[in-house]
Write an enzyme that holds these catalytic residues in place. Structure first.
Site, PDB file in Angstrom:
ATOM      1  N   SER B  51       2.080  -8.415  55.148  1.00  0.00           N
ATOM      2  CA  SER B  51       3.395  -8.324  54.521  1.00  0.00           C
ATOM      3  C   SER B  51       3.586  -9.318  53.381  1.00  0.00           C
ATOM      4  O   SER B  51       4.591  -9.252  52.673  1.00  0.00           O
ATOM      5  CB  SER B  51       4.491  -8.549  55.573  1.00  0.00           C
ATOM      6  OG  SER B  51       4.303  -9.825  56.172  1.00  0.00           O
ATOM      7  N   HIS B  90       7.154 -15.428  55.626  1.00  0.00           N
ATOM      8  CA  HIS B  90       7.784 -14.703  54.519  1.00  0.00           C
ATOM      9  C   HIS B  90       8.381 -15.677  53.530  1.00  0.00           C
ATOM     10  O   HIS B  90       8.483 -16.867  53.776  1.00  0.00           O
ATOM     11  CB  HIS B  90       8.870 -13.742  55.055  1.00  0.00           C
ATOM     12  CG  HIS B  90       8.288 -12.485  55.654  1.00  0.00           C
ATOM     13  ND1 HIS B  90       9.037 -11.634  56.431  1.00  0.00           N
ATOM     14  CD2 HIS B  90       7.051 -11.928  55.573  1.00  0.00           C
ATOM     15  CE1 HIS B  90       8.270 -10.612  56.806  1.00  0.00           C
ATOM     16  NE2 HIS B  90       7.072 -10.764  56.295  1.00  0.00           N
ATOM     17  N   ASP B 116      14.404  -9.379  55.579  1.00  0.00           N
ATOM     18  CA  ASP B 116      14.073  -9.520  56.991  1.00  0.00           C
ATOM     19  C   ASP B 116      15.244  -9.315  57.938  1.00  0.00           C
ATOM     20  O   ASP B 116      15.116  -9.561  59.137  1.00  0.00           O
ATOM     21  CB  ASP B 116      13.491 -10.922  57.239  1.00  0.00           C
ATOM     22  CG  ASP B 116      12.100 -11.043  56.653  1.00  0.00           C
ATOM     23  OD1 ASP B 116      11.556 -12.168  56.651  1.00  0.00           O
ATOM     24  OD2 ASP B 116      11.550 -10.021  56.199  1.00  0.00           O
TER      25      ASP B 116
END
Lengths: 221, 174
Positions: B51, B90, B116
């Protein structure tokens, strides 16, 4: 004790087998082993492991945030203990094989080998008589067969004849009689008594021109 | 092989076992020491998903630093979803608060289409810097993390490795 075979080319095996045999031999002679050095090492090491285990359990049960400060303390304590342990093993216990005493004589033996050299070096410190550490050495093939079997007798003889306190404890292997004989050879008993008789004029000494009572060669009167 | 163990004196056996125990203890204490220094519960993390591509690939090993509380937009952080043990790596795309007020962050994976919010726990719409974030990424090493991925996907590897290590250390006498 089972006779086990080692590779006669493996220096570490040679040294370890000899070290073990040395310890067994000393104990069999009645030397009381002094385990203080080893015990301190084990104590420090295991305390460190216990601290690490406690930190592990605390972290597992309570998580990171709750145990942060105590973990920091534990890490510091562990590093100190580990440092002491490393110092002890490297400097104090270095090469120590046996430390013990018997009837007032204390002895400390440490061993060493050099890379690619099949020689066993020993450093011996005793307290009677107080002397500087003695160094003796012998090649491993003295007590290892070509196949790699350890033979006890030559090893014990080398030790007993080289080290005073060991020889005192093990008269048979010390071979003191042979040593004294080499130093000052005594005459065999038969020859000694014959010399005595010649001195007393009883016996004739062959090939010796002299005034013997039984000699008829003398023409002088 | 075990004959050498049987012929050992009890103290020698204790010393051999101690050596193995010290290997484990030292490894664990070094890990905890790193945690203490970085102030992070998990100072080294493996990237498990794609990701964050192309910045980070699956199998990268990340080094975290948790002593800078004023996280900026654009920093890559590792956080745990509340009540779950899965770390997610992230990037911070929004921040609220900071200074005297508790800092709140919104994150999004570079390679993801949405932020998110879907990943957070039910009812949670932002991350609390103090409580949820494990640390921000200070550096990385590529590929090395694959060992950890293998160990977690094939748990028997862990046992096998440990048994092998134990045998080597306990039976070896230098």
């Amino acid at each position: 004790m089972a006779e086990s075979k080692i590779s006669p080319y493996n220096l570490a095996d040679l040294k370890n087998t000899t070290d073990d045999a040395l310890g067994n031999y000393m104990r069999s002679l009645g030397f009381q082993q002094n385990n203080k050095t080893t015990d301190i090492k084990l104590a420090v090491g295991y305390v460190g492991c216990i601290i690490a285990a406690a930190a592990f359990v605390a972290d597992y049960k309570l998580g990171w945030e709750a145990t942060k400060t105590w973990t920091a303390v534990a890490v510091f304590a562990y590093m100190m203990l580990n440092g002491f342990y490393s110092y002890w093993v490297y400097f104090v216990e270095k090469g120590l094989v046996f430390e013990g005493s018997k009837s007032g004589n204390s002895v400390s033996i440490s061993s060493k080998t050099n890379k690619h050299e099949p020689t066993y070096y020993l450093t011996i410190t005793t307290n009677a008589p107080p002397t500087d550490p003695r160094k003796i050495q012998a090649p491993f093939p003295t007590w290892f067969t070509a196949d790699g079997f350890f033979v006890a007798q030559p090893f014990q003889q080398w030790l007993a004849s080289s080290v005073g306190v060991i020889g005192d404890a093990d008269a048979k292997n010390a071979m003191r009689d042979q040593r004294d004989e080499l130093a000052s050879p005594k005459m065999p008993a038969a020859e000694a008594s014959m010399l005595e008789d010649i001195g007393n004029g009883i016996a004739e000494s062959t090939g010796f021109e002299g005034k013997g009572k039984s000699g008829k060669r003398s023409k002088r009167k | 092989m075990f004959g050498s163990l049987a012929n050992m004196q009890p103290r020698q056996l204790a010393a051999q076992i101690l050596q193995f125990a010290l290997v484990l203890s030292t490894a664990f204490m070094l890990w905890k020491g790193l945690s203490v220094v970085t102030d992070s519960g998990s100072p080294i993390v493996v990237v498990l998903s794609g990701s964050m591509e192309p910045a980070f690939q699956r199998g990268d090993l990340l080094f975290l630093w948790n002593r800078r509380q004023e996280t900026q937009v654009g920093e890559v952080v590792v956080y745990n979803v509340r009540d779950k043990d899965i770390p997610i790596v992230h990037r911070v795309i929004r921040r609220f608060g900071g200074g005297s007020k508790p800092l709140q962050l919104l994150t999004k994976g570079d390679n993801n289409a949405a932020d998110d919010t879907e990943l957070y726990a039910r009812g949670q719409t932002f991350l609390d810097r103090k409580k949820d974030v494990v640390g921000s990424v200070a550096g990385y090493v590529p590929y090395v993390g694959y060992v950890t991925i293998l160990l977690s996907e094939y748990p028997w590897l862990k046992t096998a490795m440990l048994v092998f290590m134990a045998l080597t250390v306990v039976l070896q006498r230098e």
